[in-house]
Design a protein around this motif. Structure first.
Motif, PDB file in Angstrom:
ATOM      1  N   GLY A   1       0.705  -1.040   0.113  1.00 49.91           N
ATOM      2  CA  GLY A   1      -0.030   0.041   0.073  1.00 49.91           C
ATOM      3  C   GLY A   1       0.708   1.285   0.052  1.00 49.91           C
ATOM      4  O   GLY A   1       0.568   2.314  -0.548  1.00 49.91           O
ATOM      5  N   TRP A   2       2.028   1.065   0.722  1.00 55.62           N
ATOM      6  CA  TRP A   2       2.815   2.409   0.987  1.00 55.62           C
ATOM      7  C   TRP A   2       3.346   2.773  -0.809  1.00 55.62           C
ATOM      8  O   TRP A   2       3.697   3.861  -0.916  1.00 55.62           O
ATOM      9  CB  TRP A   2       3.966   2.073   1.725  1.00 55.62           C
ATOM     10  N   LEU A   3       3.569   1.557  -1.191  1.00 59.73           N
ATOM     11  CA  LEU A   3       4.286   1.690  -2.821  1.00 59.73           C
ATOM     12  C   LEU A   3       3.381   2.459  -3.629  1.00 59.73           C
ATOM     13  O   LEU A   3       3.558   3.381  -4.247  1.00 59.73           O
ATOM     14  CB  LEU A   3       4.753   0.670  -3.485  1.00 59.73           C
ATOM     15  N   VAL A   4       2.115   2.099  -3.602  1.00 60.06           N
ATOM     16  CA  VAL A   4       0.772   2.339  -4.508  1.00 60.06           C
ATOM     17  C   VAL A   4       0.620   3.957  -3.896  1.00 60.06           C
ATOM     18  O   VAL A   4       0.482   4.867  -4.824  1.00 60.06           O
ATOM     19  CB  VAL A   4      -0.305   1.729  -4.162  1.00 60.06           C
ATOM     20  N   ILE A   5       0.578   4.216  -2.676  1.00 61.74           N
ATOM     21  CA  ILE A   5       0.059   5.451  -2.401  1.00 61.74           C
ATOM     22  C   ILE A   5       1.456   6.395  -2.836  1.00 61.74           C
ATOM     23  O   ILE A   5       1.155   7.640  -3.435  1.00 61.74           O
ATOM     24  CB  ILE A   5      -0.022   5.485  -0.850  1.00 61.74           C
ATOM     25  N   SER A   6       2.639   6.053  -2.537  1.00 54.74           N
ATOM     26  CA  SER A   6       3.888   6.817  -2.784  1.00 54.74           C
ATOM     27  C   SER A   6       3.728   7.235  -4.218  1.00 54.74           C
ATOM     28  O   SER A   6       3.900   8.270  -4.886  1.00 54.74           O
ATOM     29  CB  SER A   6       5.199   6.132  -2.491  1.00 54.74           C
ATOM     30  N   TYR A   7       3.580   6.251  -5.090  1.00 51.12           N
ATOM     31  CA  TYR A   7       3.734   6.458  -6.466  1.00 51.12           C
ATOM     32  C   TYR A   7       2.395   7.490  -7.098  1.00 51.12           C
ATOM     33  O   TYR A   7       2.697   8.253  -7.933  1.00 51.12           O
ATOM     34  CB  TYR A   7       3.059   5.265  -7.502  1.00 51.12           C
ATOM     35  N   LEU A   8       1.185   7.225  -6.340  1.00 56.04           N
ATOM     36  CA  LEU A   8       0.119   8.343  -6.389  1.00 56.04           C
ATOM     37  C   LEU A   8       0.618   9.692  -6.124  1.00 56.04           C
ATOM     38  O   LEU A   8       0.267  10.385  -6.913  1.00 56.04           O
ATOM     39  CB  LEU A   8      -1.189   7.880  -5.976  1.00 56.04           C
TER      40      LEU A   8
END
Length: 358
Positions: A69-76
């Motif tokens: 989730g952290w990777l997805v949120i960071s990408y966004l």
């Protein structure tokens, strides 16, 4: 300040999103644990091996889901400012060639959008003013070139007459010589106007300051105009303090005074008085040049300090200069840290110069 506010807002949103995701994962894990505790599971059931494995590695699974989730949120959140950056880059490119369409940015960049649109409008106004100034300059050069022919033809004609008629009486010879001299002086004025246009376009004014007495300078400049005042039927009254010490570029400031007195002499009604006054009020030295003549219309008064703008828009340049005098005067006064303004009402025109007091 706006960029810092936007950056802080993005960072806060990013941190809150991470905390919300971590809490959501924890809540889902806790709810799943409670649901699993509500019944007894047997080894023969299909879900038992999966749940048993998840139970043994619950910490690892929790960390894995949280990191995903952290990777997805960071990408966004990284993609969002990149999109903002692309949008700003496109908007900045449009400022190089601004159009009538306004710049539109995402709602988060509303303040930046307003600032860019202000810059776009200013660029449009400046471009229009530059085109108008260039057109006025070109028209003026055409008019000056046309008007050069008349005095030049007269000078050549009268000098030819003096050469070919040696038997002319002294009276006629003096008369023709005087006319030729007047035409030659007018020719010199027109050529000087050409030089003014060239100097203003190609040079940058720089100040060479030294202490001077402004009262004495104004007296000297006014004395130089005495013959023109007499010829135009004018009088000049000076209301100056005994001494007014000021650090300035005397040559350039004298040019400002020269231009204002020349305009007063040119546009004053015969039999009136030109008033020059100076005073020190609070943090400013106030110089005022007042004359009586035709009232300047408000629409022309607003543009009187523009380059190549002339009150007399007619083709002939006999009654006006190149339209640079007041523009140069404004630049000189601005370089001294001051301001110049004009007002005209009921036949009285006044130019006021504000200089910072030493």
């Amino acid at each position: 300040m706006n960029s810092r506010r936007l950056s802080l807002q993005l960072w806060m949103q990013y941190i809150l999103a991470l905390l919300a995701w971590a809490f959501a994962v924890f809540l889902m894990a806790y709810l799943a644990f409670l649901l699993c505790r509500m019944r007894t599971w047997h080894g023969t059931e299909f879900l038992y091996p999966i749940l048993h494995t998840l139970g043994r590695y619950v910490v690892f699974v929790y960390a894995l889901v949280t990191c995903a989730g952290w990777l997805v949120i960071s990408y966004l959140f990284i993609a969002r400012p990149m999109r903002y950056l692309d949008t700003l880059a496109n908007a900045s490119q449009s400022l190089a060639h601004p159009g009538e369409e306004p710049i539109i940015l995402p709602p988060a960049l509303a303040q930046t959008e307003a600032q860019l649109n202000l810059a776009r409008e200013k660029a449009l106004r400046d471009a229009m003013a530059a085109r108008e100034a260039e057109q006025r300059k070109n028209d003026l050069i055409v008019y000056l070139a046309h008007d050069l022919k008349t005095p030049l033809t007269s000078v050549i004609g009268y000098l030819t007459l003096l050469r070919d008629e040696p038997e002319l009486s002294p009276e006629f010879r003096a008369r023709y010589t005087g006319v030729a001299l007047n035409k030659a002086e007018r020719l010199e004025e027109l050529i000087n106007e050409f030089f003014d246009i060239t100097r203003f376009s190609l040079t940058h004014l720089e100040l060479e300051k030294r202490p001077v007495d402004l009262s004495r300078m104004l007296q000297q400049v006014a004395a130089e105009f005495e013959p023109q005042f007499v010829e135009s039927g004018l009088t000049c009254h000076l209301d100056l303090p005994p001494a007014l010490e000021y650090s300035c570029d005397p040559d350039k400031l004298a040019r400002v005074f020269d231009n204002l007195l020349r305009n007063a002499c040119r546009y004053s009604t015969s039999g009136t008085r030109v008033q020059v006054s100076a005073a020190v009020e609070e943090a400013h030295i106030i110089l005022t040049f007042t004359n009586t003549g035709a009232t300047i219309p408000p629409e022309k008064l607003e543009r009187i300090f523009e380059q190549f703008f002339r009150l007399d828009a007619a083709r002939a340049t006999r009654t006006g200069g190149a339209g640079l005098g007041l523009a140069i005067a404004k630049e000189i006064v601005s370089l001294h840290g001051g301001a110049i303004s004009a007002r005209s009402a009921d036949g009285v025109t006044a130019f006021t110069i504000l200089l910072p007091a030493p």
